[in-house]
Design a protein around this motif. Structure first.
Motif, PDB file in Angstrom:
ATOM      1  N   PHE A  42       0.725   8.469  11.593  1.00 53.91           N
ATOM      2  CA  PHE A  42       0.216   7.190  11.064  1.00 53.91           C
ATOM      3  C   PHE A  42       1.369   6.191  10.968  1.00 53.91           C
ATOM      4  N   LEU A  89      -5.568   1.895   1.797  1.00 54.02           N
ATOM      5  CA  LEU A  89      -5.389   2.009   3.248  1.00 54.02           C
ATOM      6  C   LEU A  89      -6.699   1.691   3.966  1.00 54.02           C
ATOM      7  N   HIS A 143       1.502  12.822   8.697  1.00 54.26           N
ATOM      8  CA  HIS A 143       1.036  11.438   8.608  1.00 54.26           C
ATOM      9  C   HIS A 143       2.167  10.428   8.773  1.00 54.26           C
ATOM     10  N   GLY A 163      -0.459   0.876   0.947  1.00 51.49           N
ATOM     11  CA  GLY A 163      -1.482   1.916   0.896  1.00 51.49           C
ATOM     12  C   GLY A 163      -1.005   3.207   1.524  1.00 51.49           C
ATOM     13  N   PHE A 164      -0.343   3.093   2.681  1.00 46.62           N
ATOM     14  CA  PHE A 164       0.126   4.278   3.395  1.00 46.62           C
ATOM     15  C   PHE A 164       1.145   5.064   2.565  1.00 46.62           C
ATOM     16  N   ASN A 165       2.127   4.361   2.016  1.00 45.88           N
ATOM     17  CA  ASN A 165       3.167   5.062   1.248  1.00 45.88           C
ATOM     18  C   ASN A 165       2.639   5.632  -0.061  1.00 45.88           C
ATOM     19  N   GLY A 189      -4.052   5.209  -3.065  1.00 47.67           N
ATOM     20  CA  GLY A 189      -3.413   4.786  -1.809  1.00 47.67           C
ATOM     21  C   GLY A 189      -4.379   4.855  -0.639  1.00 47.67           C
ATOM     22  N   SER A 190      -5.182   5.914  -0.586  1.00 50.92           N
ATOM     23  CA  SER A 190      -6.078   6.065   0.567  1.00 50.92           C
ATOM     24  C   SER A 190      -7.166   4.992   0.557  1.00 50.92           C
ATOM     25  N   THR A 249      -1.335  -2.250   4.462  1.00 50.67           N
ATOM     26  CA  THR A 249      -1.156  -0.990   5.196  1.00 50.67           C
ATOM     27  C   THR A 249       0.095  -0.273   4.709  1.00 50.67           C
ATOM     28  N   SER A 266      -7.254  -1.929   3.841  1.00 52.41           N
ATOM     29  CA  SER A 266      -6.320  -2.680   4.707  1.00 52.41           C
ATOM     30  C   SER A 266      -6.899  -2.928   6.095  1.00 52.41           C
ATOM     31  N   THR A 267      -7.879  -2.124   6.519  1.00 51.33           N
ATOM     32  CA  THR A 267      -8.432  -2.347   7.864  1.00 51.33           C
ATOM     33  C   THR A 267      -9.359  -3.573   7.893  1.00 51.33           C
ATOM     34  N   CYS A 277      -0.353   6.682  -0.501  1.00 54.58           N
ATOM     35  CA  CYS A 277      -1.204   7.820  -0.161  1.00 54.58           C
ATOM     36  C   CYS A 277      -0.374   9.042   0.240  1.00 54.58           C
TER      37      CYS A 277
END
Ligand code: CU
Length: 419
Positions: free
Chosen positions: A261, A340, A257, A299-301, A336-337, A296, A343-344, A303
């Protein structure tokens, strides 16, 4: 009708016994997708080699074109091998041949080789175009010509070539002999060299630049930092003893990821913010873009970063129930997910709202040198109103730009103008 039940790799012998009908439909759809990839690659290759602007040399092309050329070569070489594996698998399923069926004397590991001969390069097919986009975006928003144009161009080709000879690093635990594992370990580690050349060139382009921290640049910087983490864990898993320890654990999920990602998706977002005005003729909202970026990144980190630790502690991937000692960290990943996913929303709202009612974009809102910025936003069919501009080399070394003589991303006074 049975659903396919053998995961995304469809390894035999599991794929020969689980959900045969679904398996065959899956094979057919992957073959169709592969055909479309190949036709796309032929189209990109032909356009880049035969249909460049009049007078535009290979070494003046946008770096995006170099990266698309490298990715297209990978598609053409590796996709047919996956198609071959799937056709043989369908014979095993439909007419009872034994190419991969150990019960009839077949060799399932051959499928793994053919599968990974495509599926390792697939990662580069997904990340090379993004490398090209980042090479276009960073110079524009740092107001500096790209550092090491030729080094970046040739490192794309090198990554393509090396990407073809490292596939068995996915098979260190498949009974691959040690001497062969050694070759694939060293070849994989060597990929860090051309990739490092790109990263250093991007950092050198940023160095001393007038960095505009707009949404496109923020996502480009996000790409750079997140992708480097994925690259570093990539060198770690390239090492046979380390890989044997973390094989099939969450460490691999984390690594993948950070590359696809943190790398590809962050880069795609940067590309959308950068080229949205050119594609739609309207500007995106910067405030919403920054909200999107912060959500993003956090959330990404949240997750994926803890998954490194989960994997090192031995939590296996592809399990629905895990050891209770991993519960708290998994909860952090889940939070986190969700972040994420949320965030969209600002991104989708911004993209749709700006497309319908955003402020009108000028032809060249970023004051960029790329050819696409010399035509209208959005460009007309066939790209130019009337005569296309003539590419002149002199412009590359500081002469005044005008609409009739432009060239790709090289040095010019124009870079000194902030947006
Ligand atoms: Cu790989």
């Amino acid at each position: 009708m049975e659903a396919p039940g053998s995961g995304w790799t469809s390894y035999p012998p599991l794929s020969l016994v689980n959900g045969k009908t679904g398996e065959l439909i899956w094979i057919l759809s992957v073959l169709l997708l592969g055909t479309s990839s190949i036709l796309g690659a032929v189209n990109f290759g032909t356009t880049i080699i035969k249909m460049r602007m009049p007078g535009l040399k290979f070494t003046q092309m946008p770096l995006f074109c170099w990266s698309m050329l490298s990715a297209s070569a990978l598609v053409l070489i590796s996709t047919p091998v996956l198609a071959g594996a799937l056709i043989l698998l369908s014979f095993d399923l439909m007419v009872g041949t034994n190419f991969f069926n150990p019960a009839g004397g077949g060799e399932p590991v051959v499928y793994q080789h053919m599968f990974w001969f495509y599926s390792h390069p697939a990662v580069y097919i997904m990340i090379l175009p993004v490398f090209g986009m980042i090479s276009e975006i960073i110079p524009v928003h740092a107001r500096k010509p790209i550092f090491g144009y030729l080094a970046i161009a040739y490192s794309s080709l090198t990554i393509s070539f090396l990407g073809l000879i490292v596939w068995a690093h996915h098979m260190f635990t498949s009974g691959t002999p040690s001497w062969l594992r050694m070759f694939f370990m060293v070849a994989t580690m060597i990929i860090a060299v051309p990739t490092g050349i790109k990263v250093f060139s991007w950092v050198a382009t940023l160095w001393g630049g007038k960095i505009q921290l707009n949404s496109a640049m923020l996502f480009a910087l996000g790409f750079l930092s997140m992708f480097v983490i994925g690259g570093l864990s990539g060198v770690m898993v390239a090492s046979v003893p380390f890989d044997i320890h973390v094989h099939d654990t969450y460490f691999i999920v984390a690594h993948l990821h950070y590359v696809l990602f943190g790398g590809s998706v962050f880069g795609l977002y940067a590309g959308i913010y950068h080229w949205f005005p050119k594609m739609t003729g309207r500007m995106m909202n910067e405030a919403w873009g920054k909200v999107h970026f912060v959500l993003t990144l956090v959330g990404f980190n949240l997750c994926f970063m803890p998954m490194h630790w989960l994997g090192l502690q031995g939590m296996p991937r592809r399990v629905a129930e895990y050891d209770p000692q991993f519960a708290t960290v998994n909860l952090v990943c889940s939070v986190g997910s969700f972040l994420l996913a949320i965030s969209t929303l600002p991104f989708l709202y911004n993209a749709i709202q700006s497309w319908i009612a955003g402020p009108k974009a000028s032809d060249n809102p970023w004051n960029a040198l790329g050819l696409e910025w010399q035509t209208s936003s959005p460009p007309p069919i066939e790209n130019w109103h009337g005569e296309p501009p003539l590419i002149q080399d002199s412009y590359a070394y500081g002469s005044k730009p005008n609409r009739k003589s432009v060239t790709a991303l090289r040095g010019s006074d124009l870079w000194k103008t902030p947006v």
